[in-house]
Design a protein around this motif. Structure first.
Motif, PDB file in Angstrom:
ATOM      1  N   LEU A 209      23.837 -85.742-104.402  1.00 46.39           N
ATOM      2  CA  LEU A 209      25.131 -85.244-104.868  1.00 46.39           C
ATOM      3  C   LEU A 209      25.909 -86.429-105.417  1.00 46.39           C
ATOM      4  O   LEU A 209      26.779 -86.988-104.767  1.00 46.39           O
ATOM      5  CB  LEU A 209      25.889 -84.545-103.741  1.00 46.39           C
ATOM      6  CG  LEU A 209      25.518 -83.082-103.548  1.00 46.39           C
ATOM      7  CD1 LEU A 209      26.425 -82.429-102.528  1.00 46.39           C
ATOM      8  CD2 LEU A 209      25.560 -82.307-104.853  1.00 46.39           C
TER       9      LEU A 209
ATOM     10  N   LYS B 162      23.093 -73.818-103.945  1.00 49.47           N
ATOM     11  CA  LYS B 162      23.043 -74.609-102.719  1.00 49.47           C
ATOM     12  C   LYS B 162      21.980 -74.120-101.741  1.00 49.47           C
ATOM     13  O   LYS B 162      21.355 -74.909-101.051  1.00 49.47           O
ATOM     14  CB  LYS B 162      24.423 -74.611-102.060  1.00 49.47           C
ATOM     15  CG  LYS B 162      24.579 -75.720-101.054  1.00 49.47           C
ATOM     16  CD  LYS B 162      26.008 -76.018-100.702  1.00 49.47           C
ATOM     17  CE  LYS B 162      26.022 -77.100 -99.635  1.00 49.47           C
ATOM     18  NZ  LYS B 162      27.333 -77.543 -99.265  1.00 49.47           N
TER      19      LYS B 162
ATOM     20  N   VAL C  54      18.508 -75.668-101.931  1.00 50.10           N
ATOM     21  CA  VAL C  54      18.316 -77.091-101.648  1.00 50.10           C
ATOM     22  C   VAL C  54      17.780 -77.319-100.246  1.00 50.10           C
ATOM     23  O   VAL C  54      18.279 -76.758 -99.277  1.00 50.10           O
ATOM     24  CB  VAL C  54      19.661 -77.841-101.801  1.00 50.10           C
ATOM     25  CG1 VAL C  54      19.516 -79.291-101.386  1.00 50.10           C
ATOM     26  CG2 VAL C  54      20.148 -77.749-103.232  1.00 50.10           C
ATOM     27  N   LYS C  55      16.740 -78.150-100.174  1.00 49.31           N
ATOM     28  CA  LYS C  55      16.242 -78.560 -98.866  1.00 49.31           C
ATOM     29  C   LYS C  55      17.123 -79.664 -98.305  1.00 49.31           C
ATOM     30  O   LYS C  55      17.561 -79.617 -97.172  1.00 49.31           O
ATOM     31  CB  LYS C  55      14.798 -79.072 -99.009  1.00 49.31           C
ATOM     32  CG  LYS C  55      14.178 -79.550 -97.725  1.00 49.31           C
ATOM     33  CD  LYS C  55      13.810 -78.372 -96.883  1.00 49.31           C
ATOM     34  CE  LYS C  55      13.199 -78.802 -95.556  1.00 49.31           C
ATOM     35  NZ  LYS C  55      12.891 -77.628 -94.753  1.00 49.31           N
ATOM     36  N   VAL C  56      17.348 -80.662 -99.143  1.00 54.28           N
ATOM     37  CA  VAL C  56      18.155 -81.794 -98.689  1.00 54.28           C
ATOM     38  C   VAL C  56      18.809 -82.456 -99.889  1.00 54.28           C
ATOM     39  O   VAL C  56      18.207 -82.576-100.949  1.00 54.28           O
ATOM     40  CB  VAL C  56      17.291 -82.807 -97.900  1.00 54.28           C
ATOM     41  CG1 VAL C  56      16.026 -83.156 -98.653  1.00 54.28           C
ATOM     42  CG2 VAL C  56      18.050 -84.086 -97.579  1.00 54.28           C
ATOM     43  N   TYR C  57      20.077 -82.835 -99.726  1.00 53.36           N
ATOM     44  CA  TYR C  57      20.714 -83.705-100.712  1.00 53.36           C
ATOM     45  C   TYR C  57      20.342 -85.121-100.308  1.00 53.36           C
ATOM     46  O   TYR C  57      20.874 -85.652 -99.346  1.00 53.36           O
ATOM     47  CB  TYR C  57      22.235 -83.543-100.684  1.00 53.36           C
ATOM     48  CG  TYR C  57      22.724 -82.197-101.161  1.00 53.36           C
ATOM     49  CD1 TYR C  57      22.384 -81.717-102.425  1.00 53.36           C
ATOM     50  CD2 TYR C  57      23.534 -81.411-100.360  1.00 53.36           C
ATOM     51  CE1 TYR C  57      22.835 -80.496-102.870  1.00 53.36           C
ATOM     52  CE2 TYR C  57      23.997 -80.184-100.801  1.00 53.36           C
ATOM     53  CZ  TYR C  57      23.639 -79.733-102.054  1.00 53.36           C
ATOM     54  OH  TYR C  57      24.085 -78.522-102.499  1.00 53.36           O
TER      55      TYR C  57
ATOM     56  N   GLU D  76       7.595 -80.966 -97.857  1.00 49.62           N
ATOM     57  CA  GLU D  76       8.838 -80.225 -97.611  1.00 49.62           C
ATOM     58  C   GLU D  76       9.575 -79.983 -98.914  1.00 49.62           C
ATOM     59  O   GLU D  76      10.299 -79.018 -99.048  1.00 49.62           O
ATOM     60  CB  GLU D  76       9.738 -81.018 -96.664  1.00 49.62           C
ATOM     61  CG  GLU D  76       9.323 -80.942 -95.219  1.00 49.62           C
ATOM     62  CD  GLU D  76      10.280 -81.688 -94.322  1.00 49.62           C
ATOM     63  OE1 GLU D  76      10.652 -81.130 -93.281  1.00 49.62           O
ATOM     64  OE2 GLU D  76      10.656 -82.830 -94.636  1.00 49.62           O
TER      65      GLU D  76
ATOM     66  N   GLN E  52      29.710 -73.436 -98.662  1.00 49.08           N
ATOM     67  CA  GLN E  52      28.688 -73.014 -97.686  1.00 49.08           C
ATOM     68  C   GLN E  52      27.379 -72.661 -98.377  1.00 49.08           C
ATOM     69  O   GLN E  52      27.387 -72.003 -99.372  1.00 49.08           O
ATOM     70  CB  GLN E  52      29.185 -71.793 -96.915  1.00 49.08           C
ATOM     71  CG  GLN E  52      30.166 -72.133 -95.847  1.00 49.08           C
ATOM     72  CD  GLN E  52      29.569 -72.950 -94.719  1.00 49.08           C
ATOM     73  OE1 GLN E  52      28.426 -73.379 -94.789  1.00 49.08           O
ATOM     74  NE2 GLN E  52      30.342 -73.186 -93.688  1.00 49.08           N
TER      75      GLN E  52
ATOM     76  N   ARG F 199      35.503 -76.377 -90.739  1.00 48.29           N
ATOM     77  CA  ARG F 199      34.104 -76.480 -90.337  1.00 48.29           C
ATOM     78  C   ARG F 199      33.896 -77.638 -89.368  1.00 48.29           C
ATOM     79  O   ARG F 199      33.170 -77.513 -88.379  1.00 48.29           O
ATOM     80  CB  ARG F 199      33.221 -76.663 -91.573  1.00 48.29           C
ATOM     81  CG  ARG F 199      31.766 -76.776 -91.241  1.00 48.29           C
ATOM     82  CD  ARG F 199      30.890 -75.865 -92.063  1.00 48.29           C
ATOM     83  NE  ARG F 199      31.420 -75.668 -93.401  1.00 48.29           N
ATOM     84  CZ  ARG F 199      31.038 -76.388 -94.440  1.00 48.29           C
ATOM     85  NH1 ARG F 199      30.150 -77.324 -94.278  1.00 48.29           N
ATOM     86  NH2 ARG F 199      31.535 -76.138 -95.608  1.00 48.29           N
TER      87      ARG F 199
ATOM     88  N   ALA G 120       8.880 -81.893 -90.896  1.00 47.55           N
ATOM     89  CA  ALA G 120       7.781 -80.932 -91.076  1.00 47.55           C
ATOM     90  C   ALA G 120       6.492 -81.391 -90.395  1.00 47.55           C
ATOM     91  O   ALA G 120       5.782 -80.597 -89.785  1.00 47.55           O
ATOM     92  CB  ALA G 120       7.537 -80.687 -92.555  1.00 47.55           C
TER      93      ALA G 120
ATOM     94  N   TYR H 206      17.199 -80.745 -91.470  1.00 42.67           N
ATOM     95  CA  TYR H 206      18.095 -80.323 -92.546  1.00 42.67           C
ATOM     96  C   TYR H 206      18.636 -78.919 -92.313  1.00 42.67           C
ATOM     97  O   TYR H 206      18.673 -78.089 -93.212  1.00 42.67           O
ATOM     98  CB  TYR H 206      17.395 -80.401 -93.911  1.00 42.67           C
ATOM     99  CG  TYR H 206      16.794 -81.750 -94.208  1.00 42.67           C
ATOM    100  CD1 TYR H 206      17.505 -82.906 -93.902  1.00 42.67           C
ATOM    101  CD2 TYR H 206      15.528 -81.879 -94.773  1.00 42.67           C
ATOM    102  CE1 TYR H 206      16.966 -84.153 -94.154  1.00 42.67           C
ATOM    103  CE2 TYR H 206      14.985 -83.134 -95.037  1.00 42.67           C
ATOM    104  CZ  TYR H 206      15.708 -84.256 -94.725  1.00 42.67           C
ATOM    105  OH  TYR H 206      15.170 -85.500 -94.972  1.00 42.67           O
TER     106      TYR H 206
ATOM    107  N   GLY I 186      21.354 -83.064 -91.381  1.00 43.29           N
ATOM    108  CA  GLY I 186      21.725 -81.828 -92.082  1.00 43.29           C
ATOM    109  C   GLY I 186      21.390 -81.887 -93.562  1.00 43.29           C
ATOM    110  O   GLY I 186      21.709 -80.963 -94.296  1.00 43.29           O
ATOM    111  N   GLY I 187      20.779 -82.974 -94.012  1.00 43.05           N
ATOM    112  CA  GLY I 187      20.464 -83.107 -95.427  1.00 43.05           C
ATOM    113  C   GLY I 187      21.717 -83.159 -96.272  1.00 43.05           C
ATOM    114  O   GLY I 187      21.705 -82.794 -97.434  1.00 43.05           O
ATOM    115  N   ALA I 188      22.807 -83.629 -95.678  1.00 39.94           N
ATOM    116  CA  ALA I 188      24.090 -83.777 -96.376  1.00 39.94           C
ATOM    117  C   ALA I 188      24.607 -82.445 -96.915  1.00 39.94           C
ATOM    118  O   ALA I 188      25.467 -82.400 -97.778  1.00 39.94           O
ATOM    119  CB  ALA I 188      23.986 -84.797 -97.513  1.00 39.94           C
ATOM    120  N   LYS I 189      24.063 -81.327 -96.399  1.00 39.39           N
ATOM    121  CA  LYS I 189      24.473 -80.034 -96.933  1.00 39.39           C
ATOM    122  C   LYS I 189      25.777 -79.543 -96.309  1.00 39.39           C
ATOM    123  O   LYS I 189      26.520 -78.817 -96.946  1.00 39.39           O
ATOM    124  CB  LYS I 189      23.364 -78.997 -96.731  1.00 39.39           C
ATOM    125  CG  LYS I 189      22.251 -79.172 -97.766  1.00 39.39           C
ATOM    126  CD  LYS I 189      21.191 -78.115 -97.640  1.00 39.39           C
ATOM    127  CE  LYS I 189      20.320 -78.371 -96.437  1.00 39.39           C
ATOM    128  NZ  LYS I 189      19.199 -77.425 -96.357  1.00 39.39           N
TER     129      LYS I 189
END
Lengths: 354, 285
Positions: A165, A206, A209-212, A227, A354, B67, B124, B146, B227-230
């Motif tokens: 991001l 969003k 997406v697996k991971v940013y 993954e 979200q 959040r 994984a 993630y 969290g994978g920056a999510k």
């Protein structure tokens, strides 16, 4: 006792003075890896000039030169998009005398782009050196069709996509939508509107997406583990994975990879300007540029240098970039001051969604 | 005697200097920056504005606040649920010292390193998935890393000791005669827990909760790494404003806001102390 100390100090002083008097030096402000020892040694043999590199990054380069108003270094290597606004504001560089640069050893399109992008008051301030791109790393077996930035938002790859991001992603997404964000750089209102569209796209995507990713090694690990199938990243990573698993490779996106170029600039108060031009011409000489590329895997603006590289290194470039891909590269234009704030807000929105 | 007072003066001067130079001054700078405008080149422009604080209440950022509070509250609740029984066990165990050491041992390693260890467990091809696959419980590796669950796990894991230690301190001081008196008067186990144990150990619960809740708002690397920056939390927002968006004034405003909030919570803590233990709070020492 005190006598000895004074004598020692005097000796050191004499040696230091002698050292600087013995040979010509070139103070180089650059990135780690951009001045390989082998080339420094060769340059010293050829010209008698000792190159003294200081390793840093864009922000520090600018900060250091600003602090001294462009003194202390003979040559610096900022990225091309970070030069003009800084130069306009602080005047820390001197214009390049392109008559002293051997243009025939430089890829013409790159030289022209850099000249254009570092233009301040009718004068240009940089010579291109090293370049790379933001493109895609794709697991071709798992995601055979992925070929463009828009595939980062393709529901087909749900849960198997990764990107950062950061501003390059916003710009890549805009290109993937068929827009040209760079054309709007000087129209903040239109740029803002485009970025809002881009932001909405990224928010809608969003869930795919697996991971940013933020850490290159972690991204490679995710791709290795199966993954992540499609990621936006730099070529080095893709090539590293290709070595381990031929299914994975770097792909230059259809809408054009986005290219960064690190340059040579001469600080305003450089002492050894002649030496600086010598180093520029030396580093861009194809046989020397090839030595650099073999070590760092980055290509240079040196015309034809890639032909002189190790076959394995060359194969990477030739596999991932056709001439058409290279012609399509969208070089980052200089960033006007206002844009980063707009982008930052959009990125925050995407992160917060979200 | 004279020497000692000199030593004393020196130490006090050094500590004061330390606090002024490395605590007060930076904090004042943050407060000052929060009222200034953003500048591309100098980070801040010396022009007063309240925009940064207005921006804090922008719906986008407000969602992050909500959040973050959700995550922090859930972390606190889980840490309390896991920590209270453990602290009780700890206070009554014969192996108290060993157990205490076990609680403290993780502090010897950087929490960042421990977060990476959690990645090793959850990824994984990680330990958990390998075990599940080997035992045939699952056919495909589960997506553990993630996810919000991974973030929560990371937060609880990292902050659990901060819950256990104050709880332990409170429970250890608990006079067993109080509970016995409760039983003698015919109370059930639950009634004793609810009417005797919990109220008496409440300061410990509140202290532990604050020690977990506040850092949970600020730890940015756990949502980033696990969290994978999510999911963005407050800490990520602040870090992001300083390092990526380079909007120092807004980052400062959020920091000040968070600090004020923490102050409010601490005030709440003292208020509750006063309420449940008036003797203690009345005579500060």
């Amino acid at each position: 006792m005190r006598n000895t100390t004074i004598r020692c100090l005097a000796l050191v002083l004499v040696l230091a003075l002698a050292g600087s008097a013995w040979g010509e030096t070139l103070e180089l402000l650059t990135w780690k890896g951009y001045a390989p020892d082998a080339l420094i040694a060769k340059f010293a043999k050829e010209t008698g000039i000792t190159v003294k590199p200081t390793y840093t990054n864009n922000e520090e380069m600018i900060a250091k030169l600003r602090a001294t108003r462009g003194a202390g270094f003979d040559l610096a290597q900022p990225s091309q998009d970070r030069i003009s606004s800084v130069q306009a504001e602080f005047g820390i560089y001197q214009p390049i005398d392109y008559g002293k640069v051997q243009a025939d050893q430089i890829t013409a399109s790159m030289l022209e782009a850099v000249k254009k992008n570092t233009l301040v008051d009718g004068k240009s301030y940089a010579v291109p050196h090293v370049y790379g791109t933001d493109g895609l790393i794709v697991n071709r077996k798992q995601a055979p069709g992925a070929a463009d930035y828009s595939d980062l938002l393709n529901p087909q790859f749900k849960g198997r996509v990764s990107y950062r991001l950061k501003r390059p992603t916003l710009i890549a997404t805009a290109f993937g939508m068929g827009k040209d964000p760079f054309a709007l750089y000087n129209d903040p209102a239109a740029y803002q509107k485009l970025m809002e569209e881009v932001g909405q796209k990224l928010i809608d995507g969003k869930s795919l997406v697996k991971v940013y990713w933020a850490n290159g090694d972690a991204l490679l690990e995710s791709m290795r583990a199966g993954e992540v199938f499609v990621a936006m990243a730099w070529e080095n990573g893709g090539w590293k994975l290709h070595n381990e698993n031929p299914d994975i490779d770097f792909v230059a996106p259809k809408s054009g990879a986005m290219g960064w170029i690190d340059t040579f600039t001469i600080p305003a108060k450089a002492k050894n300007v002649a030496g600086a031009y010598k180093w520029i011409n030396f580093m861009l000489r194809p046989e020397n540029a090839a030595v650099f590329t073999n070590i760092e895997k980055y290509d240079t603006a040196s015309k034809g240098a890639i032909k002189l590289c190790d076959p394995a290194v060359r194969a990477n470039f030739e596999r991932s970039f056709t001439q058409a891909d290279i012609d399509k590269i969208n070089w980052y234009p200089p960033v006007p001051a206002k844009l980063e704030e707009i982008e930052g807000l959009i990125l925050d929105k995407v992160k917060a969604a979200q | 005697m004279k020497d000692r007072s000199l030593f004393k003066t020196a130490v006090i001067a050094l500590v004061s200097l330390w606090i002024v130079a490395l605590v007060c001054l930076p904090n004042l700078l943050v407060v000052a920056a929060s009222f200034l405008e953003r500048d591309e080149f100098r980070f801040v422009r010396p022009a007063l504005t309240l925009d940064n604080y207005r921006q804090v209440f922008d719906p986008v950022f407000f969602a992050i606040f909500m959040r973050s509070f959700g995550f922090a509250a859930a972390t606190t609740a889980l840490a309390l649920a896991a920590g209270y029984p453990f602290a009780t066990l700890l206070a009554r165990s014969r192996f108290r010292r060993t157990l205490l050491v076990l609680v403290v041992i993780p502090f010897w390693t950087s929490s960042l390193v421990r977060t990476y260890a959690l990645i090793g467990l959850l990824k994984a091809k990680g330990i958990v998935n390998s075990l599940l696959l080997a035992t045939g419980l699952v056919r495909e590796p589960l997506s553990l890393l993630y996810t919000d669950g991974a973030v929560l796990l990371g937060l609880v894991y990292t902050l659990l000791p901060f819950m256990i230690l104050p709880l332990y301190a409170a429970i250890e001081k608990l006079d067993p005669q109080l509970s016995e008196a409760g039983y003698d008067l015919g109370a059930s186990r639950w009634q004793v827990l609810w009417h005797v144990t919990l109220p008496v150990t409440l300061p410990g619960i509140v202290a532990g909760s604050i020690l977990v809740f506040l850092p949970a708002l600020g730890i940015f690397y756990v949502p980033d790494l696990l969290g994978g920056a999510k999911s963005m939390l407050l800490g990520n927002l602040i870090k992001n404003q300083f390092l990526t968006a380079r909007h120092w004034p807004f980052g400062s405003a959020v920091s000040v806001f968070l600090t004020l909030l923490m102050g409010l919570l601490l005030w709440g803590y003292y208020a509750s102390l006063k309420r449940f233990n008036p003797d203690l709070a009345g005579t500060p020492r």
